[in-house]
Design a protein around this motif. Structure first.
Motif, short mmCIF file in Angstrom:
data_model
loop_
_atom_site.label_atom_id
_atom_site.label_comp_id
_atom_site.label_asym_id
_atom_site.label_seq_id
_atom_site.Cartn_x
_atom_site.Cartn_y
_atom_site.Cartn_z
N VAL A 44 0.99 -1.09 -0.02
CA VAL A 44 0.01 0.09 -0.08
C VAL A 44 0.85 1.40 0.09
O VAL A 44 1.59 1.49 1.00
CB VAL A 44 -0.97 0.04 1.21
N ALA A 87 -1.93 5.93 -2.34
CA ALA A 87 -3.01 4.92 -2.86
C ALA A 87 -4.47 5.42 -2.27
O ALA A 87 -4.44 6.28 -1.34
CB ALA A 87 -2.60 3.64 -2.04
N ALA A 123 -7.66 0.13 -1.04
CA ALA A 123 -6.71 -0.85 -0.41
C ALA A 123 -7.18 -1.69 0.74
O ALA A 123 -6.72 -2.94 0.81
CB ALA A 123 -5.48 -0.04 0.15
N TYR A 165 -4.86 3.55 7.08
CA TYR A 165 -5.21 2.32 6.43
C TYR A 165 -5.79 1.11 7.67
O TYR A 165 -6.79 0.45 7.29
CB TYR A 165 -3.94 1.76 5.58
N VAL A 182 -0.93 -1.27 -4.67
CA VAL A 182 -2.13 -0.44 -4.54
C VAL A 182 -1.38 0.92 -4.59
O VAL A 182 -0.60 1.45 -3.69
CB VAL A 182 -3.03 -0.34 -3.51
N ASN A 241 -3.57 -2.59 -8.19
CA ASN A 241 -4.84 -2.24 -7.68
C ASN A 241 -5.87 -3.43 -7.98
O ASN A 241 -7.12 -2.91 -8.27
CB ASN A 241 -5.42 -1.13 -8.55
#
Length: 487
Positions: free
Chosen positions: A262, A266, A271, A303, A421, A443
């Protein structure tokens, strides 16, 4: 005490459904309810395997001469049968393996598509003609079948993986001895039933059920076996490879420790979605499943927050329950292994950010259920970062740069699948070159592959000899003969 209603299923040898020579059986258990016996299946031994091999050997000379169009017609008719029975077969598959019934139906239908794909491709798979300086000579190659092929398959995709091995083997004129996983023998029987009802000649496809330790090494070592195609653990693949003769062709698709990187540019929501889908679908029991997340420091907190949010929204339950995304693990051995690695993560100092426990209350008490688990503060040398778990466990590793991310991603013995990603095309292109994996995605999830595209791994994820899937999947099952004709 077993109910009298439990059905007993047979081996399929030389065109007949028959019990094992020593008449022993084993239970196939529903992993969502261990009190539910799916059926009794033949606990085969080496005598049964020998009989199956001899039947395949006897059938080969005639089958190898059958026209490709007639072989294709059988595959297409078998595909019709799978499609017509997709609902029932999906329910049986979910009952014996645990995945959501919608996933099971998709797998049955994909298997039918695989049979159709090879029915077409196999009719145009041929040799080449070469220019030469002699005007009175023709030089060309011909592709010929190998002979008897052993097909040994796992339980996680118990009809689609056999289909992508058996279909190319049959269309190119080989005969097959098929040994499915003992955790999912019923759907394997349904595949062979479809071929039987489609009119395949006796001896061309043979099926024996039972434990690998009981059937012995004949599936690999018998002189009549010309090729072995296997999908499973790396340790089992190494054992098969070591036991096979140097004249026996092998195709091994093995383990994985698949990363998703990631980047700091991104789409964080994307993600997290890709990670959840790649890591927790099929309860993490996919060789291409996402096991490691390598995330840039600047976006790690955002994230992880999004990842936990999406994980907490997943419904865990029986594969027949509406909306259930995570079913039980396939068997007790899998459950114990996953719980062992969760304990390893805690012992080695990783932080349990989400999940990490077996579920035993209420409707879950009779099944092999475990919470999807997210570890943070994972270091690259931890066991959960290096070893294949094959369950719904994801480790998040923080890095400072793309260069460090690549080093961490490649620092394992496996090289099956990997993803990144990012919105940076330059980084994406660099990733496709830098990563050591046979399947590389940008992706997209680490899981999934097209039936018409090659599939296979690098390093200890594969023998890297012949790829599966796609048109190149036919190559393993043929040998090349070069012919010079002067006139």
């Amino acid at each position: 005490m077993l109910s009298t209603k439990v059905e007993v299923y047979s081996n399929y040898i030389n065109g007949e459904w028959k019990e094992s020579i020593h008449k022993r059986t084993f239970e196939n258990i529903n992993p969502a309810d261990v009190e539910d016996v799916v059926g009794l299946f033949q606990a085969s031994n080496e005598q049964d395997v020998k009989e199956a091999i001899e039947a395949a050997k006897a059938a080969f000379p005639q089958w190898s001469k059958v026209s490709p169009s007639k072989r294709a017609a059988i595959l297409n008719k078998a595909a019709d049968i799978l499609e017509q029975n997709a609902e029932n077969y999906a329910e049986e598959l979910t009952r014996e393996e645990g995945k959501p019934v919608t996933d099971s139906k998709n797998e049955v239908l994909r298997s039918a598509q695989t049979l159709r794909f090879y029915a077409v491709e196999g009719q145009t798979f041929t040799g080449e003609t070469f220019p030469n300086d002699d005007p009175n000579m023709k030089v060309s190659t011909e592709r010929e079948p190998l002979g008897v092929v052993s097909v040994i398959t796992p339980w996680n995709f118990p009809i689609s993986i056999p289909s992508r091995k058996i279909a190319p083997a049959l269309i190119t004129g080989n005969t097959v001895v098929f040994k499915p996983s003992s955790d999912t023998p019923l759907i394997a029987i349904r595949l062979v039933e479809a071929l039987h009802n489609a009119g395949i000649p006796k001896g061309v496809i043979n099926l024996v059920t039972g434990k690998a330790s009981d059937v012995g090494d004949l599936l690999v070592t018998d002189p009549a076996i010309k090729a072995v195609t296997f999908t499973g653990s790396t340790s089992a693949g190494e054992d098969i490879y070591a036991k096979s003769s140097f004249t026996t062709r092998t195709q091994m698709e093995l383990g994985g420790k698949n990363p998703i990187i990631v980047m700091d540019d991104a789409d964080i929501d994307l993600a997290a979605t890709l990670t959840i889908n790649g890591g927790f679908s099929l309860s993490g029991q996919a060789c291409t499943g996402t096991s490691r997340v390598i995330v840039l420091k600047d976006v790690k907190d955002a994230y992880v927050e999004k990842l936990i949010e999406k994980a907490s929204a997943l419904k865990i339950g029986n594969g027949f329950e509406a909306g259930a995304k995570i079913g039980p693990l396939a068997n007790e051995k899998q459950l114990k292994n996953v719980l062992k690695y969760i304990q390893y993560g805690k012992e080695d100092g990783a932080t349990t950010a989400y999940g990490g426990e077996q579920i035993t209350e209420g409707d879950y008490k009779k099944g092999y259920y475990v919470q999807p688990t997210i570890f943070t503060n994972v270091k690259r040398d931890m066991r959960i970062a290096k070893e294949e778990i094959f369950g719904p466990v994801i480790g998040v590793i923080e890095v400072d740069s793309y260069e460090e991310a690549i080093k961490v991603a490649n620092d394992v013995e496996y090289g099956l699948s990997a993803s990144i990603v990012t919105n940076n095309l330059k980084v994406a292109q660099a990733f496709t070159k830098d990563i050591q994996a046979g399947t590389v995605k940008v992706n997209r999830t680490t899981t999934g592959n097209l039936m018409n595209a090659p599939f296979g791994g690098l390093k200890n994820s594969s023998t890297s000899t012949f790829r599966e899937s796609g048109r190149v999947g036919l190559e393993f099952f043929t040998q090349v003969k070069t012919v010079y004709i002067g006139y």
